[in-house]
Design a protein around this motif. Sequence first.
Motif, mmCIF file in Angstrom:
data_model
loop_
_atom_site.group_PDB
_atom_site.id
_atom_site.type_symbol
_atom_site.label_atom_id
_atom_site.label_comp_id
_atom_site.label_asym_id
_atom_site.label_seq_id
_atom_site.Cartn_x
_atom_site.Cartn_y
_atom_site.Cartn_z
ATOM 1 N N PHE A 253 -4.747 -50.991 8.183
ATOM 2 C CA PHE A 253 -6.196 -51.031 8.034
ATOM 3 C C PHE A 253 -6.682 -50.405 6.729
ATOM 4 N N THR A 254 -5.874 -49.541 6.126
ATOM 5 C CA THR A 254 -6.282 -48.914 4.868
ATOM 6 C C THR A 254 -5.471 -49.450 3.692
ATOM 7 N N LEU A 255 -4.918 -50.626 3.844
ATOM 8 C CA LEU A 255 -4.085 -51.211 2.791
ATOM 9 C C LEU A 255 -4.820 -51.348 1.451
ATOM 10 N N PRO A 256 -6.076 -51.793 1.422
ATOM 11 C CA PRO A 256 -6.758 -51.866 0.115
ATOM 12 C C PRO A 256 -6.873 -50.501 -0.571
ATOM 13 N N ALA A 257 -7.201 -49.464 0.188
ATOM 14 C CA ALA A 257 -7.300 -48.119 -0.397
ATOM 15 C C ALA A 257 -5.939 -47.635 -0.870
ATOM 16 N N THR A 258 -4.903 -47.983 -0.145
ATOM 17 C CA THR A 258 -3.548 -47.582 -0.537
ATOM 18 C C THR A 258 -3.127 -48.291 -1.818
ATOM 19 N N ILE A 259 -3.470 -49.555 -1.934
ATOM 20 C CA ILE A 259 -3.111 -50.308 -3.139
ATOM 21 C C ILE A 259 -3.888 -49.797 -4.345
ATOM 22 N N VAL A 260 -5.179 -49.568 -4.174
ATOM 23 C CA VAL A 260 -6.007 -49.097 -5.288
ATOM 24 C C VAL A 260 -5.548 -47.704 -5.758
ATOM 25 N N SER A 261 -5.134 -46.865 -4.824
ATOM 26 C CA SER A 261 -4.711 -45.511 -5.189
ATOM 27 C C SER A 261 -3.231 -45.440 -5.546
ATOM 28 N N LEU A 262 -2.580 -46.596 -5.635
ATOM 29 C CA LEU A 262 -1.157 -46.686 -5.965
ATOM 30 C C LEU A 262 -0.275 -45.901 -4.986
ATOM 31 N N GLY A 263 -0.657 -45.927 -3.721
ATOM 32 C CA GLY A 263 0.140 -45.307 -2.675
ATOM 33 C C GLY A 263 -0.220 -43.878 -2.351
ATOM 34 N N LEU A 264 -1.104 -43.277 -3.134
ATOM 35 C CA LEU A 264 -1.466 -41.881 -2.883
ATOM 36 C C LEU A 264 -2.268 -41.702 -1.597
ATOM 37 N N PHE A 265 -2.892 -42.768 -1.124
ATOM 38 C CA PHE A 265 -3.656 -42.685 0.123
ATOM 39 C C PHE A 265 -2.742 -42.452 1.320
ATOM 40 N N LEU A 266 -1.447 -42.709 1.167
ATOM 41 C CA LEU A 266 -0.497 -42.440 2.246
ATOM 42 C C LEU A 266 -0.435 -40.949 2.572
ATOM 43 N N PHE A 267 -0.702 -40.099 1.576
ATOM 44 C CA PHE A 267 -0.770 -38.660 1.851
ATOM 45 C C PHE A 267 -1.925 -38.341 2.786
ATOM 46 N N VAL A 268 -3.032 -39.037 2.608
ATOM 47 C CA VAL A 268 -4.189 -38.849 3.493
ATOM 48 C C VAL A 268 -3.835 -39.295 4.911
ATOM 49 N N ILE A 269 -3.124 -40.405 5.031
ATOM 50 C CA ILE A 269 -2.710 -40.896 6.346
ATOM 51 C C ILE A 269 -1.788 -39.884 7.021
#
Length: 116
Positions: A53-69
Motif C-alpha cells: 500500500f505504500t509502494l509509491p512512497a517507497t519508490i519515491v524515497s528510494l526504499g527509505l520508507f521501509l524504515f518507517v514501515i
Amino acid sequence: MNFILKILLTAIAVVLLSMLLPGIQIDSSVTAIWVAVVISLLNMFVRPLLIFFTLPATIVSLGLFLFVINAVIILLAGNLVTGFAVSGFFTALLFSILLSIFRSILFSLLEEKKEQ
C-alpha cells in the motif's frame, strides 16, 4: 527447530536492546519471547500489506520508507504485547534498525554453525 532458535535469538536481541535504549521497556524474558513471536508474525502478515500500500512512497524515497514501515511494526508490537512499551516513533525507528543489525549478526552466526 530453526524457527524456534530464531525466535529465541530475536528475544535475546530484544532484551539487549531494551537495556541499551532508554525508551524501550520490557518486563521479563517471557515478554521478550512474546515480542519476538509477535514481531515475526507481523513481519510475515502485516509488513507485505504495508509495503504494497505504500509502494509509491517507497519508490519515491528510494526504499527509505521501509524504515518507517519497520518502526510501525515495532509500534504495533508495543501495542499488542503487554509488558513491552515503546516511548515514541523515533525510539521505535532506532530500535528497529538496531534489531535488524543484531538479528543479522546472530543469524549469520547461526548459518556459520550450520555449515560446519
